[in-house]
Each structure stands twice: as C-alpha cells, then as structure tokens.
Design a protein around this motif. Structure first.
Motif, PDB file in Angstrom:
ATOM      1  N   THR A   2       0.840  -1.202   0.000  1.00 46.87           N
ATOM      2  CA  THR A   2       0.000   0.000   0.000  1.00 46.87           C
ATOM      3  C   THR A   2       0.875   1.252   0.000  1.00 46.87           C
ATOM      4  OG1 THR A   2      -0.306  -0.524   2.352  1.00 46.87           O
ATOM      5  CG2 THR A   2      -2.191  -0.859   0.909  1.00 46.87           C
ATOM      6  N   GLY A   3       2.058   1.163   0.663  1.00 48.19           N
ATOM      7  CA  GLY A   3       2.984   2.300   0.650  1.00 48.19           C
ATOM      8  C   GLY A   3       3.447   2.616  -0.777  1.00 48.19           C
TER       9      GLY A   3
ATOM     10  N   LEU B 109       0.601   4.161  -2.742  1.00 49.77           N
ATOM     11  CA  LEU B 109       0.398   5.560  -2.348  1.00 49.77           C
ATOM     12  C   LEU B 109       1.507   6.450  -2.916  1.00 49.77           C
ATOM     13  CD1 LEU B 109      -0.644   5.008   1.382  1.00 49.77           C
ATOM     14  CD2 LEU B 109      -2.116   5.902  -0.429  1.00 49.77           C
ATOM     15  N   ARG B 110       2.771   5.980  -2.843  1.00 46.84           N
ATOM     16  CA  ARG B 110       3.875   6.791  -3.386  1.00 46.84           C
ATOM     17  C   ARG B 110       3.703   7.020  -4.886  1.00 46.84           C
ATOM     18  NH1 ARG B 110       6.449   4.480   0.906  1.00 46.84           N
ATOM     19  NH2 ARG B 110       6.796   2.496  -0.132  1.00 46.84           N
TER      20      ARG B 110
ATOM     21  N   LEU C 282      -0.078  13.414   5.069  1.00 44.43           N
ATOM     22  CA  LEU C 282      -0.168  12.406   6.139  1.00 44.43           C
ATOM     23  C   LEU C 282       1.096  11.554   6.154  1.00 44.43           C
ATOM     24  CD1 LEU C 282      -3.886  11.357   5.553  1.00 44.43           C
ATOM     25  CD2 LEU C 282      -2.981  12.538   7.562  1.00 44.43           C
TER      26      LEU C 282
ATOM     27  N   LYS D  87       1.892   9.794   9.642  1.00 42.81           N
ATOM     28  CA  LYS D  87       0.560   9.349  10.073  1.00 42.81           C
ATOM     29  C   LYS D  87       0.003   8.336   9.086  1.00 42.81           C
ATOM     30  CE  LYS D  87      -0.023  12.273  13.479  1.00 42.81           C
ATOM     31  NZ  LYS D  87      -0.031  11.727  14.818  1.00 42.81           N
ATOM     32  N   LEU D  88      -0.928   7.522   9.552  1.00 39.38           N
ATOM     33  CA  LEU D  88      -1.559   6.576   8.645  1.00 39.38           C
ATOM     34  C   LEU D  88      -2.596   7.287   7.783  1.00 39.38           C
ATOM     35  CD1 LEU D  88      -2.126   3.355  10.810  1.00 39.38           C
ATOM     36  CD2 LEU D  88      -0.231   3.911   9.274  1.00 39.38           C
ATOM     37  N   VAL D  89      -2.774   6.780   6.582  1.00 41.04           N
ATOM     38  CA  VAL D  89      -3.797   7.264   5.657  1.00 41.04           C
ATOM     39  C   VAL D  89      -5.122   6.597   6.088  1.00 41.04           C
ATOM     40  CG1 VAL D  89      -4.460   7.128   3.201  1.00 41.04           C
ATOM     41  CG2 VAL D  89      -2.081   7.624   3.832  1.00 41.04           C
TER      42      VAL D  89
ATOM     43  N   ILE E 270      -7.415   3.246   2.021  1.00 44.93           N
ATOM     44  CA  ILE E 270      -6.575   2.054   1.870  1.00 44.93           C
ATOM     45  C   ILE E 270      -7.436   0.874   1.408  1.00 44.93           C
ATOM     46  CG2 ILE E 270      -5.148   0.399   3.153  1.00 44.93           C
ATOM     47  CD1 ILE E 270      -3.778   3.110   2.819  1.00 44.93           C
TER      48      ILE E 270
ATOM     49  N   GLY F 280       2.740  -4.190   4.295  1.00 45.18           N
ATOM     50  CA  GLY F 280       2.345  -2.899   4.886  1.00 45.18           C
ATOM     51  C   GLY F 280       0.839  -2.737   4.970  1.00 45.18           C
ATOM     52  N   PHE F 281       0.122  -3.802   4.810  1.00 49.00           N
ATOM     53  CA  PHE F 281      -1.345  -3.841   4.933  1.00 49.00           C
ATOM     54  C   PHE F 281      -1.705  -5.219   5.480  1.00 49.00           C
ATOM     55  CE2 PHE F 281      -5.352  -5.438   3.312  1.00 49.00           C
ATOM     56  CZ  PHE F 281      -6.235  -4.444   3.689  1.00 49.00           C
TER      57      PHE F 281
ATOM     58  N   GLN G 271      -8.749  -2.393   9.241  1.00 52.89           N
ATOM     59  CA  GLN G 271      -8.236  -2.951   7.974  1.00 52.89           C
ATOM     60  C   GLN G 271      -8.154  -4.473   8.051  1.00 52.89           C
ATOM     61  OE1 GLN G 271      -4.546  -1.095   6.681  1.00 52.89           O
ATOM     62  NE2 GLN G 271      -5.328   0.961   7.056  1.00 52.89           N
TER      63      GLN G 271
ATOM     64  N   ASP H  83       9.687  10.518   3.813  1.00 54.79           N
ATOM     65  CA  ASP H  83       9.249  10.217   5.182  1.00 54.79           C
ATOM     66  C   ASP H  83      10.334   9.492   5.983  1.00 54.79           C
ATOM     67  OD1 ASP H  83       9.047   7.850   3.746  1.00 54.79           O
ATOM     68  OD2 ASP H  83       7.094   7.280   4.556  1.00 54.79           O
TER      69      ASP H  83
ATOM     70  N   ARG I  48       6.166   7.627  12.832  1.00 58.68           N
ATOM     71  CA  ARG I  48       5.754   6.342  12.243  1.00 58.68           C
ATOM     72  C   ARG I  48       5.846   5.217  13.270  1.00 58.68           C
ATOM     73  NH1 ARG I  48       9.740   6.474   7.447  1.00 58.68           N
ATOM     74  NH2 ARG I  48       9.012   4.401   6.885  1.00 58.68           N
TER      75      ARG I  48
HETATM   76  P1  AMP Z   1       5.280   2.059   3.934  1.00 54.60           P
HETATM   77  O1  AMP Z   1       5.953   2.181   2.628  1.00 54.60           O
HETATM   78  O2  AMP Z   1       4.521   0.765   4.084  1.00 54.60           O
HETATM   79  O3  AMP Z   1       6.194   2.317   5.107  1.00 54.60           O
HETATM   80  O4  AMP Z   1       4.157   3.195   3.991  1.00 54.60           O
HETATM   81  C1  AMP Z   1       4.506   4.575   3.906  1.00 54.60           C
HETATM   82  C2  AMP Z   1       3.352   5.429   4.428  1.00 54.60           C
HETATM   83  O5  AMP Z   1       2.181   5.200   3.629  1.00 54.60           O
HETATM   84  C3  AMP Z   1       2.917   5.155   5.853  1.00 54.60           C
HETATM   85  O6  AMP Z   1       3.711   5.827   6.816  1.00 54.60           O
HETATM   86  C4  AMP Z   1       1.479   5.632   5.826  1.00 54.60           C
HETATM   87  O7  AMP Z   1       1.430   7.041   5.861  1.00 54.60           O
HETATM   88  C5  AMP Z   1       1.017   5.203   4.445  1.00 54.60           C
HETATM   89  N1  AMP Z   1       0.459   3.819   4.447  1.00 54.60           N
HETATM   90  C6  AMP Z   1       0.972   2.730   3.798  1.00 54.60           C
HETATM   91  N2  AMP Z   1       0.222   1.646   4.001  1.00 54.60           N
HETATM   92  C7  AMP Z   1      -0.807   2.045   4.811  1.00 54.60           C
HETATM   93  C8  AMP Z   1      -1.915   1.374   5.395  1.00 54.60           C
HETATM   94  N3  AMP Z   1      -2.135   0.058   5.199  1.00 54.60           N
HETATM   95  N4  AMP Z   1      -2.748   2.106   6.173  1.00 54.60           N
HETATM   96  C9  AMP Z   1      -2.570   3.425   6.373  1.00 54.60           C
HETATM   97  N5  AMP Z   1      -1.534   4.115   5.868  1.00 54.60           N
HETATM   98  C10 AMP Z   1      -0.656   3.440   5.086  1.00 54.60           C
END
Ligand code: AMP
Length: 190
Positions: free
Chosen positions: A33-34, A37-38, A54, A59-61, A66, A86-87, A93, A136, A145
């Motif tokens: 999911t990260g 989102l990126r 966020l 912070k979490l989205v 998600i 990451g999910f 969730q 981040d 985080r």
């Molecule tokens: P990651 O690459 O998994 O460390 O995710 C980077 C950022 O994306 C996190 O710090 C959150 O802001 C957001 N993010 C990624 N996955 C999730 C998720 N499952 N729920 C909420 N926010 C998420």
C-alpha cells in the motif's frame, strides 16, 4: 488456489525487501500500500495530494482510502495470489481483509511478523533516507511512524496470534538469513 501472505512489522524491519523476493519466487503479486500511495503522490493524483501530508507527517492514511485501493487491486485479479506488504495496519483494515479473504475464498498461508530492535530500525531508516531519498525517512517522521505502529498496528499481533496465523521472524540477520526463516515459517523452501 487463491492464496495470501501478510507481512506485519515496524517500519525498517525489512518487510518490503523480503516481500518482493518472496513474491517473485512464489509467483505471487506483491501488494504494497505504501508503494501504491507513493505512485499516486508521484503522479499528483487527487488521492496522492490527500495522502502526501499524512505520509510526510508519519501518520496513517484513512482506512477507507486504503481499503478502496486494496479492493480495486483484488477485483482485477481473477485468482489472487498475493503478498500483502504494509497492509493491514489497523484493526479495521484487518477485519475488512478477513471479510475480503473469505468472500473471495483466499487462503491465508501465514502472517509474518518481522521485527528488530528499535535502534536498528531507526539506523536502517536513516540509511535508506540517504539511498532512496524517501521524504518520510527523516528523524522526526520516523519517530511519528514508530508511534503510529505501536498504537495502531501492534494490536494486530494479538489479533493474528489468536487465529494461529502469526509467525514471528527475527529481522536482524542478513537478507538471506531472514528470507530462509520466512521460507521455513511458511513451509515453502524453494
Ligand atoms: P510504507 O511504505 O509501508 O512504510 O508506507 C509509507 C506510508 O504510507 C505510511 O507511513 C502511511 O502514511 C502510508 N500507508 C501505507 N500503508 C498504509 C496502510 N495500510 N494504512 C494506512 N496508511 C498506510
């Protein structure tokens, strides 16, 4: 048969690296999911504009966003073989994912909890900041985080321990050592 693996663990534990390798060796799709989102942030989509502040604050989205992303991905897969990286990150969730897995008849092969001591996590994230330039991966955001992880994601450890799916993996060794532990935990020695 439709199957899934979940990677759980704090930022910097090495989930992404291990999830990518496991996905390519098992022929599964890695769903991070990260990363999704990126990619939205990089493309400047509406979702990306909402998520960026966020993410930059550590912070979490919101769950609905998600879950929408995951739903879209799974709908596009007729016979899902997925590594979730990451999910899920919150109880809401995890509960939604349980329902999705059940509806789609997807078997959960295991939940891999990859951990390492806090100093090591921070050291790795700061190192990655220099290599990958993730916005981040700075000290202040890393701290936030970690707090989000402890407050919102840590409860999932108990949740999956109760269902018997949890496999604890020591994330401290080399990439190969950790990968070997993962293969053993899943019973999928290649
Ligand atoms: P990651 O690459 O998994 O460390 O995710 C980077 C950022 O994306 C996190 O710090 C959150 O802001 C957001 N993010 C990624 N996955 C999730 C998720 N499952 N729920 C909420 N926010 C998420």
């Amino acid at each position: 048969m439709a199957e899934a693996v979940i990677f759980l663990g704090p930022p910097g534990a090495g989930k992404g690296t291990q999830a990518k390798r496991l996905a390519s060796e098992l022929g599964f799709k890695q769903l991070s999911t990260g990363d999704i989102l990126r990619s939205h942030v990089a493309r400047g989509t509406e979702l990306g504009r909402l998520a960026k502040p966020l993410m930059d604050a550590g912070k979490l989205v919101p769950d609905e966003i998600i879950l929408g992303l995951i739903g879209e991905e799974l709908v596009a897969m007729p016979d899902p073989k997925v590594i979730f990286d990451g999910f899920p990150r919150t109880l809401a969730q995890a509960e939604a994912l349980d329902r999705l897995l059940q509806e789609r008849g997807i078997r959960l092969l295991g939940v891999l909890l990859v951990t390492a001591p806090q100093e090591e996590l921070v050291r790795r994230l700061l190192g990655r900041a220099q290599q990958e330039g993730r916005s981040d991966d700075n000290e202040e955001t890393i701290r936030a985080r970690m707090v989000e992880y402890q407050q919102k994601t840590q409860p999932l450890v108990d949740y999956y321990a109760r269902t018997g799916s949890l496999r604890a993996i020591n994330g401290l060794g080399s990439v190969d050592q950790v990968y070997q532990a993962i293969q053993e935990a899943l019973g999928v020695r290649a």
